[in-house]
Design a protein around this motif. Structure first.
Motif, PDB file in Angstrom:
ATOM      1  N   HIS A 150      -7.383  -2.482  -3.234  1.00  0.00           N
ATOM      2  CA  HIS A 150      -5.869  -2.569  -2.985  1.00  0.00           C
ATOM      3  C   HIS A 150      -5.385  -2.499  -1.474  1.00  0.00           C
ATOM      4  CE1 HIS A 150      -5.755   2.173  -3.520  1.00  0.00           C
ATOM      5  NE2 HIS A 150      -5.353   1.722  -2.325  1.00  0.00           N
ATOM      6  N   HIS A 209      -4.117   9.123   1.398  1.00  0.00           N
ATOM      7  CA  HIS A 209      -3.386   8.081   1.949  1.00  0.00           C
ATOM      8  C   HIS A 209      -2.512   8.534   3.276  1.00  0.00           C
ATOM      9  CE1 HIS A 209      -3.813   5.828  -1.901  1.00  0.00           C
ATOM     10  NE2 HIS A 209      -3.896   4.719  -0.818  1.00  0.00           N
ATOM     11  N   HIS A 260       0.650  -1.350  -0.012  1.00  0.00           N
ATOM     12  CA  HIS A 260       0.107   0.083   0.019  1.00  0.00           C
ATOM     13  C   HIS A 260       0.792   1.343  -0.064  1.00  0.00           C
ATOM     14  CE1 HIS A 260      -4.205   1.300   1.466  1.00  0.00           C
ATOM     15  NE2 HIS A 260      -3.889   2.191   0.398  1.00  0.00           N
ATOM     16  N   TRP A 310     -13.589   5.981  -0.500  1.00  0.00           N
ATOM     17  CA  TRP A 310     -13.003   6.065   0.963  1.00  0.00           C
ATOM     18  C   TRP A 310     -14.340   6.422   2.036  1.00  0.00           C
ATOM     19  CZ3 TRP A 310      -7.814   6.681   1.980  1.00  0.00           C
ATOM     20  CH2 TRP A 310      -7.005   6.650   0.734  1.00  0.00           C
ATOM     21  N   ASP A 333      -9.407   4.034   4.046  1.00  0.00           N
ATOM     22  CA  ASP A 333      -9.520   3.462   2.548  1.00  0.00           C
ATOM     23  C   ASP A 333     -10.400   1.937   2.205  1.00  0.00           C
ATOM     24  OD1 ASP A 333      -8.409   2.685  -0.051  1.00  0.00           O
ATOM     25  OD2 ASP A 333      -6.556   3.144   0.657  1.00  0.00           O
TER      26      ASP A 333
HETATM   27 FE   LIG Z   1      -5.072   2.972  -0.915  1.00  0.00          FE
END
Ligand SMILES: [Fe+2]
Length: 211
Positions: free
Chosen positions: A169, A80, A29, A130, A165
């Motif tokens: 992924h 992030h 990540h 998100w 998140d």
């Molecule tokens: Fe992400």
């Protein structure tokens, strides 16, 4: 040519040893996050060069596409940084009972538990994006929001307090695509509530500055 700001990716060393989110998942990540930082820098450079060369034109499809990508790449980087910095190992299970955060969540949602139910239900929604607990700086009111991709649905000027998140992924090294809620549960076992509280208290948005 105007000086272009270059961002640097942050290390987030506190993320090793989380409960239910593996070090390998986090490492992958963080590599993706570094890609956003790189893309922000590249986009800014390309757009500054176009401006310096007299090629900034809304009629130019390349200029328009580069410009449209700013929201995606910038928010990919920024969200992030919020996400990684609101996680830590050996986290408390919930905000302190008498904390300002618990009070603000209760004021807005009726109780901390009701807020958590709402936030986690949003995590179950289909699609990538998100789930974010925001504070409206004008009213101090807390609200949960769904953000599609990285840029669609961010309330302008609101302060992110807790960022989750829910792109695949974020969890598919540890869980199957059908097990997103196991990841959401793991996320909640690793929330750094003191960081969320700090974001609530401080006027400025708090995240490790990718500067
Ligand atoms: Fe992400």
């Amino acid at each position: 040519m105007a000086r272009v700001k270059t961002y640097k990716e942050q290390a987030f060393d506190q993320l090793r040893g989380l409960d239910g989110i593996s070090d390998a998942q986090i490492a992958e990540h963080l590599t993706l996050y570094a890609g956003y930082v790189k893309q922000v820098n590249a986009l800014n450079q390309q757009l500054a060069e176009r401006l310096a060369q007299g090629k900034a034109s809304g009629k130019d499809p390349e200029f328009a596409e580069l410009t449209r990508r700013l929201g995606f790449e910038y928010n990919g980087m920024i969200l992030h940084e919020y996400y990684f910095s609101n996680l830590r190992k050996a986290a408390d299970p919930s905000p302190g009972r008498h904390s300002g955060l618990a009070q603000a969540l209760s004021d807005a949602f009726g109780s901390v538990e009701a807020w958590q139910t709402d936030f986690q239900a949003m995590g179950e929604m289909r699609g990538i994006g998100w789930v974010i607990l925001f504070q409206d700086p004008a009213t101090d009111r807390l609200t949960n929001h769904w953000v599609t991709l990285h840029q669609d649905g961010v309330p302008a000027g609101f302060k992110p307090l807790l960022v989750m998140d829910v792109w695949e992924h974020a969890f598919m090294r540890d869980y199957k695509a059908t097990e997103k809620m196991k990841y959401v549960d793991a996320f909640f076992r690793n929330i750094d509530w003191s960081m969320v509280e700090r974001r609530l208290r401080e006027e400025a948005a708090v995240r490790p500055a990718a500067a």
